[in-house]
Scaffold this motif. Structure first.
Motif, PDB file in Angstrom:
ATOM      1  N   VAL A  35       0.392  -1.467  -0.144  1.00 15.67           N
ATOM      2  CA  VAL A  35      -0.277   0.044  -0.025  1.00 15.67           C
ATOM      3  C   VAL A  35       1.056   1.120   0.051  1.00 15.67           C
ATOM      4  CG1 VAL A  35      -1.878   0.912   1.374  1.00 15.67           C
ATOM      5  CG2 VAL A  35      -2.380  -1.326   1.221  1.00 15.67           C
ATOM      6  N   VAL A  36       0.652   2.173  -0.655  1.00 17.83           N
ATOM      7  CA  VAL A  36       1.625   3.523  -1.179  1.00 17.83           C
ATOM      8  C   VAL A  36       1.000   4.573  -1.180  1.00 17.83           C
ATOM      9  CG1 VAL A  36       3.444   4.152  -2.627  1.00 17.83           C
ATOM     10  CG2 VAL A  36       2.765   1.574  -2.849  1.00 17.83           C
ATOM     11  N   LEU A  37       1.366   5.282  -0.486  1.00 19.83           N
ATOM     12  CA  LEU A  37       1.229   6.947  -0.294  1.00 19.83           C
ATOM     13  C   LEU A  37       1.680   7.491  -0.262  1.00 19.83           C
ATOM     14  CD1 LEU A  37       0.857   5.633   4.318  1.00 19.83           C
ATOM     15  CD2 LEU A  37      -0.541   5.430   2.708  1.00 19.83           C
ATOM     16  N   PHE A  38       0.798   8.276  -1.276  1.00 24.09           N
ATOM     17  CA  PHE A  38       1.111   9.540  -2.189  1.00 24.09           C
ATOM     18  C   PHE A  38       1.041  11.097  -1.668  1.00 24.09           C
ATOM     19  CE2 PHE A  38       1.756   5.915  -4.956  1.00 24.09           C
ATOM     20  CZ  PHE A  38       3.178   6.716  -5.755  1.00 24.09           C
ATOM     21  N   GLY A  39       1.748  12.211  -1.539  1.00 22.70           N
ATOM     22  CA  GLY A  39       1.531  13.177  -1.177  1.00 22.70           C
ATOM     23  C   GLY A  39       1.583  14.261  -2.204  1.00 22.70           C
ATOM     24  N   PRO A  40       2.369  15.014  -2.681  1.00 22.48           N
ATOM     25  CA  PRO A  40       3.134  15.913  -3.180  1.00 22.48           C
ATOM     26  C   PRO A  40       3.234  15.400  -4.417  1.00 22.48           C
ATOM     27  CG  PRO A  40       4.767  15.017  -1.899  1.00 22.48           C
ATOM     28  CD  PRO A  40       3.455  14.642  -1.742  1.00 22.48           C
ATOM     29  N   VAL A  41       2.975  14.003  -4.927  1.00 23.15           N
ATOM     30  CA  VAL A  41       3.893  13.854  -6.266  1.00 23.15           C
ATOM     31  C   VAL A  41       2.999  12.635  -6.615  1.00 23.15           C
ATOM     32  CG1 VAL A  41       5.543  13.197  -7.887  1.00 23.15           C
ATOM     33  CG2 VAL A  41       5.966  14.518  -5.927  1.00 23.15           C
TER      34      VAL A  41
END
Length: 124
Positions: A35-41
């Motif tokens: 499970v990969v958490l993305f924010g600014p990109v």
């Protein structure tokens, strides 16, 4: 942690929950569910391949969909997109990952008993 130890840890994990970092790429390369958490990109730039093994969590803002880098990956505060991801959402994403074929947690014996070393004859 030395890289070989880190790679072994990721390779033997049931799954990993990680930010958009090199560990996410390592999990993908090793076939470890993630499970990969993305924010600014945006995950469209560096996200895992479209596969049931991987879940992407990202909550862009209203003006973000067309911009692959809507935030500052090196900012001094957590990105607002990342902060929109809830613990419950992460737990649900982990629960939705498929079980790894042949996966046996390293703290169980060959019969799946907890606390027994494989082949040691000890344990419950």
């Amino acid at each position: 942690m030395p890289f070989p130890d880190l790679a072994a840890l990721v390779a033997h994990a049931r799954a990993v929950v990680v930010g958009d970092t090199g560990l996410a790429h390592l999990a993908t390369a090793l076939g470890t569910p993630s499970v990969v958490l993305f924010g600014p990109v945006s995950p469209r730039l560096w996200g895992p391949p479209d596969s049931p093994l991987h879940r992407v969590l990202w909550h862009p803002g209203a003006g973000d969909p067309g911009d692959p880098r809507p935030g500052d990956a090196h900012g001094d505060r957590p990105d607002e997109r990342l902060l929109r991801i809830t613990p419950a959402e992460v737990a649900d994403a982990v629960a939705a990952l498929p079980a790894r074929a042949g996966f046996r947690p390293p703290w169980t014996d060959t019969r799946g008993r907890v606390g027994a070393a494989a082949g040691s004859g000890t344990g419950p």
